[in-house]
Motif scaffolding. Structure first.
Motif, PDB file in Angstrom:
ATOM      1  N   ASP A 185     -15.803   1.803 -13.505  1.00 50.29           N
ATOM      2  CA  ASP A 185     -14.890   2.944 -13.631  1.00 50.29           C
ATOM      3  C   ASP A 185     -13.436   2.581 -13.362  1.00 50.29           C
ATOM      4  OD1 ASP A 185     -16.911   4.568 -14.422  1.00 50.29           O
ATOM      5  OD2 ASP A 185     -17.293   5.401 -12.433  1.00 50.29           O
ATOM      6  N   ASP A 186     -13.191   1.679 -12.412  1.00 47.06           N
ATOM      7  CA  ASP A 186     -11.796   1.250 -12.229  1.00 47.06           C
ATOM      8  C   ASP A 186     -11.262   0.664 -13.534  1.00 47.06           C
ATOM      9  OD1 ASP A 186     -11.303   2.097  -9.612  1.00 47.06           O
ATOM     10  OD2 ASP A 186     -11.991   0.218  -8.707  1.00 47.06           O
ATOM     11  N   ALA A 187     -12.106  -0.109 -14.226  1.00 49.44           N
ATOM     12  CA  ALA A 187     -11.668  -0.690 -15.498  1.00 49.44           C
ATOM     13  C   ALA A 187     -11.535   0.387 -16.570  1.00 49.44           C
ATOM     14  CB  ALA A 187     -12.658  -1.766 -15.946  1.00 49.44           C
ATOM     15  N   ALA A 188     -12.511   1.299 -16.641  1.00 51.88           N
ATOM     16  CA  ALA A 188     -12.474   2.333 -17.690  1.00 51.88           C
ATOM     17  C   ALA A 188     -11.255   3.229 -17.520  1.00 51.88           C
ATOM     18  CB  ALA A 188     -13.750   3.169 -17.644  1.00 51.88           C
ATOM     19  N   GLN A 189     -10.859   3.475 -16.287  1.00 52.85           N
ATOM     20  CA  GLN A 189      -9.689   4.331 -16.046  1.00 52.85           C
ATOM     21  C   GLN A 189      -8.382   3.536 -16.075  1.00 52.85           C
ATOM     22  OE1 GLN A 189     -11.293   6.521 -12.400  1.00 52.85           O
ATOM     23  NE2 GLN A 189     -10.573   8.269 -13.590  1.00 52.85           N
ATOM     24  N   GLY A 190      -8.484   2.245 -16.299  1.00 55.97           N
ATOM     25  CA  GLY A 190      -7.279   1.423 -16.394  1.00 55.97           C
ATOM     26  C   GLY A 190      -6.524   1.311 -15.077  1.00 55.97           C
ATOM     27  N   ILE A 191      -7.273   1.296 -13.975  1.00 55.18           N
ATOM     28  CA  ILE A 191      -6.639   1.245 -12.651  1.00 55.18           C
ATOM     29  C   ILE A 191      -6.024  -0.140 -12.426  1.00 55.18           C
ATOM     30  CG2 ILE A 191      -7.073   1.411 -10.156  1.00 55.18           C
ATOM     31  CD1 ILE A 191      -7.353   4.092 -11.815  1.00 55.18           C
ATOM     32  N   THR A 192      -4.750  -0.159 -12.075  1.00 54.88           N
ATOM     33  CA  THR A 192      -4.087  -1.445 -11.805  1.00 54.88           C
ATOM     34  C   THR A 192      -4.007  -1.728 -10.311  1.00 54.88           C
ATOM     35  OG1 THR A 192      -1.894  -0.408 -11.727  1.00 54.88           O
ATOM     36  CG2 THR A 192      -2.641  -1.242 -13.883  1.00 54.88           C
ATOM     37  N   HIS A 193      -4.022  -0.647  -9.495  1.00 55.42           N
ATOM     38  CA  HIS A 193      -3.857  -0.816  -8.050  1.00 55.42           C
ATOM     39  C   HIS A 193      -4.861   0.063  -7.302  1.00 55.42           C
ATOM     40  CE1 HIS A 193      -0.071  -2.409  -9.541  1.00 55.42           C
ATOM     41  NE2 HIS A 193       0.151  -2.954  -8.355  1.00 55.42           N
ATOM     42  N   VAL A 194      -5.664  -0.581  -6.475  1.00 51.02           N
ATOM     43  CA  VAL A 194      -6.633   0.144  -5.661  1.00 51.02           C
ATOM     44  C   VAL A 194      -6.103   0.199  -4.229  1.00 51.02           C
ATOM     45  CG1 VAL A 194      -8.956   0.059  -4.668  1.00 51.02           C
ATOM     46  CG2 VAL A 194      -8.610  -0.485  -7.092  1.00 51.02           C
ATOM     47  N   VAL A 195      -5.919   1.416  -3.724  1.00 49.55           N
ATOM     48  CA  VAL A 195      -5.507   1.618  -2.336  1.00 49.55           C
ATOM     49  C   VAL A 195      -6.601   2.440  -1.677  1.00 49.55           C
ATOM     50  CG1 VAL A 195      -3.763   2.610  -0.796  1.00 49.55           C
ATOM     51  CG2 VAL A 195      -3.062   1.597  -2.983  1.00 49.55           C
ATOM     52  N   ARG A 196      -7.227   1.912  -0.623  1.00 54.04           N
ATOM     53  CA  ARG A 196      -8.365   2.600  -0.013  1.00 54.04           C
ATOM     54  C   ARG A 196      -8.562   2.073   1.403  1.00 54.04           C
ATOM     55  NH1 ARG A 196     -12.874  -0.444  -3.820  1.00 54.04           N
ATOM     56  NH2 ARG A 196     -12.496  -2.540  -3.015  1.00 54.04           N
ATOM     57  N   GLY A 197      -9.516   2.656   2.111  1.00 53.06           N
ATOM     58  CA  GLY A 197      -9.733   2.282   3.504  1.00 53.06           C
ATOM     59  C   GLY A 197     -10.306   0.885   3.651  1.00 53.06           C
TER      60      GLY A 197
END
Ligand code: GLU
Ligand code: ZN
Length: 295
Positions: A185-197
């Motif tokens: 899903d990160d790829a499908a949504q085209g996420i370039t930056h993941v910010v998380r705990g």
């Protein structure tokens, strides 16, 4: 590494209402995205039916709205993404990277070392062909170091084979695991930056292994502190798990801002004032590190 525009996301699991720990992840990912002039997407991680609490996704969305978060595009629900996960699994099968595992928990526990996230799977079933039946499916992981530079935690290195072993991508009950779903899903949504705990820092090397196996880009990562507050005190599980009060957004937003190491905002009378202050004053370089984390 992705180049060009910034696209971040917030990906809560609807296992209950939004709690303080997830508000921190929402706020950190939002301010980083907007600070880069980027987009911020929402994904409801309801891939695991037994963990989903009916109505929780709506409560989370309404809470985010009440708090003044503005997301881009439609909300993606993992419960509607089975076809994409099946395609990914099929691709891994074609590459001969997955196998069926029939080990009981007991068998694994008896023979396994402890790794970053529970027992290191010793590979008993490696080489077992993939059957259609109800068995767990594991990814054959490469025996080499995965290294990435986390914008919050610095350089992280992990040999997934040694620290986790071959990990499950689909459970015996047919449920695709978080690791597989999040990567697809990160790829499908085209996420370039993941910010998380930073509770998910130990998962990131596994996700990079999966990205490489599926030939997907690796986003940039920034893991936010979850263990300590801005003053260096340990936060109890209780504090982190406290649901936040949807009718009192301002104190919760200020507490999350403070937790992320940002300076005292002075007097604020409304959520609008909070957002003007926060969007102008945010700096990721002030985020405290997680002390004592060893990948
Ligand atoms: N759904 C996960 C959680 O709520 C977060 C996943 C992620 O940000 O990668 O803990
Ligand atoms: Zn097995």
């Amino acid at each position: 590494m992705p180049a060009g525009p910034y696209r971040g996301r917030f990906a809560p699991t609807p296992s209950g209402p939004l709690h303080f720990g997830s508000l921190v992840a929402a706020l950190g990912s939002y301010l980083e995205a907007r600070g880069h002039g980027g987009e911020w997407l929402l994904r409801i991680e309801d891939v695991d039916p037994p963990r989903v609490v009916a109505g929780a996704a709506d409560v989370i969305l309404r809470t985010l709205e009440a708090f003044g978060f503005e997301w881009d595009g439609p909300v993606l629900y993992q419960s509607r993404r089975q076809a994409a996960y099946r395609d990914a699994l099929e691709r891994l099968r074609r590459e001969d990277l997955i196998y069926a595992c029939t080990c009981s928990r007991k068998r694994i526990a008896a023979s396994a070392r402890r790794g970053v996230d529970g027992p290191v799977y010793p590979g008993h079933c490696r080489g077992r062909p993939l059957e259609r039946e109800a068995v767990a499916v594991r990814l054959r992981v490469p025996d080499r170091r995965i290294v990435f530079d986390d914008a919050g935690q610095g350089r992280v290195a992990c040999n997934v084979a040694a620290e986790c072993g071959d990990f499950v991508v689909r459970r015996a009950d047919g449920v695709f695991t978080y690791q597989l779903a999040v990567v697809v899903d990160d790829a499908a949504q085209g996420i370039t930056h993941v910010v998380r705990g930073a509770d998910l820092l130990a998962s990131t090397p596994r996700q990079i292994v999966l990205q490489q196996a599926l030939d997907l880009p690796t986003p940039h990562y920034l893991h936010l502190p979850v263990v300590l507050d801005a003053h260096g005190d340990k936060l109890s599980k209780q504090t982190l798990a406290q649901p936040i009060d949807r009718r009192a957004p301002l104190p919760a937003l200020i507490a999350a801002w403070d937790f992320l190491g940002q300076p005292p905002p002075g007097r604020l009378d409304s959520v609008q004032e909070f957002w003007s202050m926060a969007l102008a004053g945010w700096s990721a370089s002030r985020i405290p590190r997680v002390r004592g984390y060893r990948p």
